[in-house]
Design a protein around this motif. Structure first.
Motif, PDB file in Angstrom:
ATOM      1  N   GLU A 186       2.838   1.276   7.063  1.00  0.00           N
ATOM      2  CA  GLU A 186       2.383   1.364   5.682  1.00  0.00           C
ATOM      3  C   GLU A 186       0.922   1.780   5.625  1.00  0.00           C
ATOM      4  O   GLU A 186       0.459   2.317   4.658  1.00  0.00           O
ATOM      5  CB  GLU A 186       2.528   0.011   4.987  1.00  0.00           C
ATOM      6  N   SER A 191       2.303   7.113  -4.278  1.00  0.00           N
ATOM      7  CA  SER A 191       2.037   6.443  -3.006  1.00  0.00           C
ATOM      8  C   SER A 191       0.680   6.855  -2.445  1.00  0.00           C
ATOM      9  O   SER A 191      -0.078   6.016  -1.942  1.00  0.00           O
ATOM     10  CB  SER A 191       3.145   6.785  -2.008  1.00  0.00           C
ATOM     11  N   SER A 192       0.355   8.140  -2.544  1.00  0.00           N
ATOM     12  CA  SER A 192      -0.932   8.636  -2.045  1.00  0.00           C
ATOM     13  C   SER A 192      -2.096   8.089  -2.863  1.00  0.00           C
ATOM     14  O   SER A 192      -3.148   7.746  -2.306  1.00  0.00           O
ATOM     15  CB  SER A 192      -0.954  10.166  -2.063  1.00  0.00           C
ATOM     16  N   ALA A 208      -2.958   4.694  -1.849  1.00  0.00           N
ATOM     17  CA  ALA A 208      -3.628   4.650  -0.550  1.00  0.00           C
ATOM     18  C   ALA A 208      -5.061   5.154  -0.608  1.00  0.00           C
ATOM     19  O   ALA A 208      -5.762   5.131   0.409  1.00  0.00           O
ATOM     20  CB  ALA A 208      -2.842   5.472   0.464  1.00  0.00           C
ATOM     21  N   ARG A 240      -7.214   0.931  -2.277  1.00  0.00           N
ATOM     22  CA  ARG A 240      -6.721   0.143  -1.150  1.00  0.00           C
ATOM     23  C   ARG A 240      -7.680  -0.978  -0.780  1.00  0.00           C
ATOM     24  O   ARG A 240      -7.261  -2.075  -0.415  1.00  0.00           O
ATOM     25  CB  ARG A 240      -6.515   1.075   0.039  1.00  0.00           C
ATOM     26  N   PHE A 246      -1.729  -1.789  -3.160  1.00  0.00           N
ATOM     27  CA  PHE A 246      -1.531  -0.634  -2.279  1.00  0.00           C
ATOM     28  C   PHE A 246      -0.303  -0.818  -1.399  1.00  0.00           C
ATOM     29  O   PHE A 246       0.560   0.071  -1.307  1.00  0.00           O
ATOM     30  CB  PHE A 246      -2.765  -0.425  -1.397  1.00  0.00           C
ATOM     31  N   GLU A 247      -0.206  -1.975  -0.743  1.00  0.00           N
ATOM     32  CA  GLU A 247       0.870  -2.177   0.222  1.00  0.00           C
ATOM     33  C   GLU A 247       2.240  -2.111  -0.447  1.00  0.00           C
ATOM     34  O   GLU A 247       3.165  -1.447   0.052  1.00  0.00           O
ATOM     35  CB  GLU A 247       0.686  -3.516   0.934  1.00  0.00           C
ATOM     36  N   HIS A 286       2.866   1.523  -1.851  1.00  0.00           N
ATOM     37  CA  HIS A 286       3.083   2.447  -0.746  1.00  0.00           C
ATOM     38  C   HIS A 286       4.476   2.265  -0.158  1.00  0.00           C
ATOM     39  O   HIS A 286       5.162   3.247   0.148  1.00  0.00           O
ATOM     40  CB  HIS A 286       2.014   2.191   0.323  1.00  0.00           C
TER      41      HIS A 286
END
Length: 526
Positions: free
Chosen positions: A61, A239-240, A243, A248, A255-256, A259
């Motif tokens: 991840e 998702s990007s 991150a 993040r 974030f986790e 993602h």
């Protein structure tokens, strides 16, 4: 044998300084302090430390915690610190850490070079495809997008990286291999997150290009395929964005989860995309070709299968196991598991496996048990002390991180602050090819870590006296960077590896490099 039984009896009256001077645990009144103040000081008694993890391992991840014990840096005196508002101190620490993570690691790090290399190669391919000089890429842009996704997945596969790190040590850990080659391999393996990020950005570009191609040829592309591809692109963009370093850093749990679940959703839609694309017949505007024989000949199907396999491979080993959690103090907890583990490996634990995972260094003699040392710096680690678990979720595949690469060198110096010692402790208990030395700086060592931990570090047969233990509660705040350089020179080390907070690691690595000593420490997104 339990790992704690490895500790041997020892005299507790003195610690050794880096310059060969012995200090009593209770200095004589009026005796001068021989330690020097530093701008970085890992103090387990710092209640204002934020949740920023020390990244030294790798995760599918993203890289996360090796040990939650590297604590916030405070540049003011203890008296000022006690009087300052807690919110102001935490805000200052957060800004300082974020600055180190994003800016102080330099503009031309190996991580950034790998990122630029991946993006540059894909950009060249895109330009050639768009200008008609790369017909295959023009017709199979989605395949190139999936190829990048597979590459970024492999860079985060714990099983794959375990094999890669083992091969690196086996091939390059020979005495005749030049140190410059070993340090180059170490830098690349530590910075594979740059490939992960670079391929992530490139996959978005290829997928966007594929969508443009589909929209330009609507007569040959069904609306369902365009819709699914658009949804995949949207999920990957989400998702990007999660991150992005600022998000993040400040909202790691967001974030986790984003993602992970956005990635899984995109993967599910990817299979829909592959099946629809393979089965559609433009001549009849129907899905007459949707047969097994057609599917097995599709490159994108095999890429999707590989991505799926390596994404879920770590989850196949997830299980709930009994643990014993012992709080050494209100600032640290030791969690013991069954089964021995080789030195240099790290493990992940969770109370809720679909929510968040935390990685820690492993302490083990590779016999019957292993343990993790968690300092109370975040909600998860504090709960391990206030609400000790009887069971935890673990991943059976322990992954290799930067410490594992110590086996590549003939002589190496380990620098640890606070519970950063845990990633090195197994090396003190197990035989290995490298001749090691240790510098450990922490506050209240016996109170926070226990007599066994202190004895294990002090009496390790493998170190043969090449050890410095500096208790800041007794000896004051040292200049850790100076200790590191002096220790590496004294013991003729080929490399220095440090586990500390971002500021402390940066200072040690910078000072060692200025002294001509190769050094590595946690980086953002290892």
């Amino acid at each position: 044998m339990h790992w704690q039984d490895q500790a041997k009896p020892m005299m507790h009256t003195k610690f050794s300084s880096c310059r060969g001077v012995s200090f009593e645990l209770k200095p004589s009144p009026g005796s001068p302090s021989l330690s020097r103040a530093s701008s970085h000081f890992c103090d387990l008694d710092d209640e204002d430390a934020d949740d920023e993890p020390v990244a030294i391992g790798a995760d599918e991840e993203m890289a996360v915690v090796v040990t939650a014990a590297a604590v916030a840096v405070d540049d003011v005196s203890s008296k000022k610190k006690a009087s300052a508002p807690a919110s102001a101190k935490k805000a200052s620490s957060t800004r300082s850490r974020l600055g180190v993570i994003l800016l102080d690691q330099g503009l031309f790090t190996v991580y950034k070079r790998l990122f630029v290399l991946c993006v540059a190669l894909n950009t060249v391919g895109l330009v050639l495809a768009a200008t008609g000089h790369f017909p295959y890429a023009r017709e199979h842009a989605a395949v190139f997008a999936m190829g990048n996704i597979l590459a970024l997945t492999l860079c985060r596969s714990e099983a794959v990286l375990r094999v890669v790190f083992w091969l690196a040590v086996t091939l390059f850990g020979r005495p005749w291999v030049p140190v410059i080659v070993k340090t180059g391999v170490t830098a690349i393996l530590q910075s594979l997150g740059g490939v992960h990020s670079g391929c992530g950005v490139s996959s978005l570009s290829w997928l966007a290009y594929a969508l443009v191609q589909a929209l330009q040829h609507r007569d040959r592309t069904p609306g369902e395929v365009v819709g699914v591809a658009s949804a995949i692109l949207g999920l990957l963009v989400l998702s990007s964005m999660a991150a992005f370093p600022l998000v993040r850093h400040l909202h790691h749990n967001v974030f986790e989860r984003t993602h992970r679940f956005a990635g899984w959703s995109a993967l599910a839609l990817l299979w829909v995309f592959v099946v629809l694309s393979a089965g559609y017949d433009p001549a009849t505007a129907s899905y007459d070709r949707l047969t097994g024989a057609v599917l097995v000949k599709r490159q994108d199907l095999w890429l999707a299968a590989a991505i799926t396999f390596f994404t879920f491979l770590p989850w196949l080993s997830v299980r709930r196991v009994p643990v014993t959690a012992t709080a050494r103090s209100s600032h640290a907890s030791v969690i013991t598991f069954q089964g021995g583990v080789r030195g240099g490996l790290l493990g992940r634990i969770s109370r809720s496996p679909l929510s968040e995972w935390h990685a820690f260094g492993i302490i083990s003699d590779n016999e019957e048990t292993h343990a993790m040392l968690a300092g109370a710096v975040g909600d998860f680690t504090r709960a391990l002390i206030s609400d000790p678990p009887k069971h935890l979720w673990v991943r059976g595949v322990h992954f290799a991180g930067l410490p594992y690469l110590l086996n590549m060198y003939r002589r190496a110096t380990m620098i640890a602050t606070g519970s950063g010692i845990c990633v090195f402790m197994s090396f003190l208990m197990q035989p290995g090819p490298a001749e090691l030395s240790l510098v450990w700086v922490a506050k209240g060592i016996e109170a926070n870590y226990g007599e066994e931990m202190k004895a294990a570090a002090w009496s390790s047969e493998r170190l043969r006296g090449r050890v410095i233990v500096h208790d800041t509660a007794v000896m004051g705040r040292p200049n850790v960077a100076a200790l590191a350089v002096d220790a590496a020179r004294r013991w003729g080390s080929e490399v220095v590896v440090v586990t500390s907070n971002p500021e402390g690691s940066r200072d040690v690595v910078t000072s060692c490099h200025k002294a001509g000593i190769p050094a590595f420490g946690p980086i953002w997104d290892s």
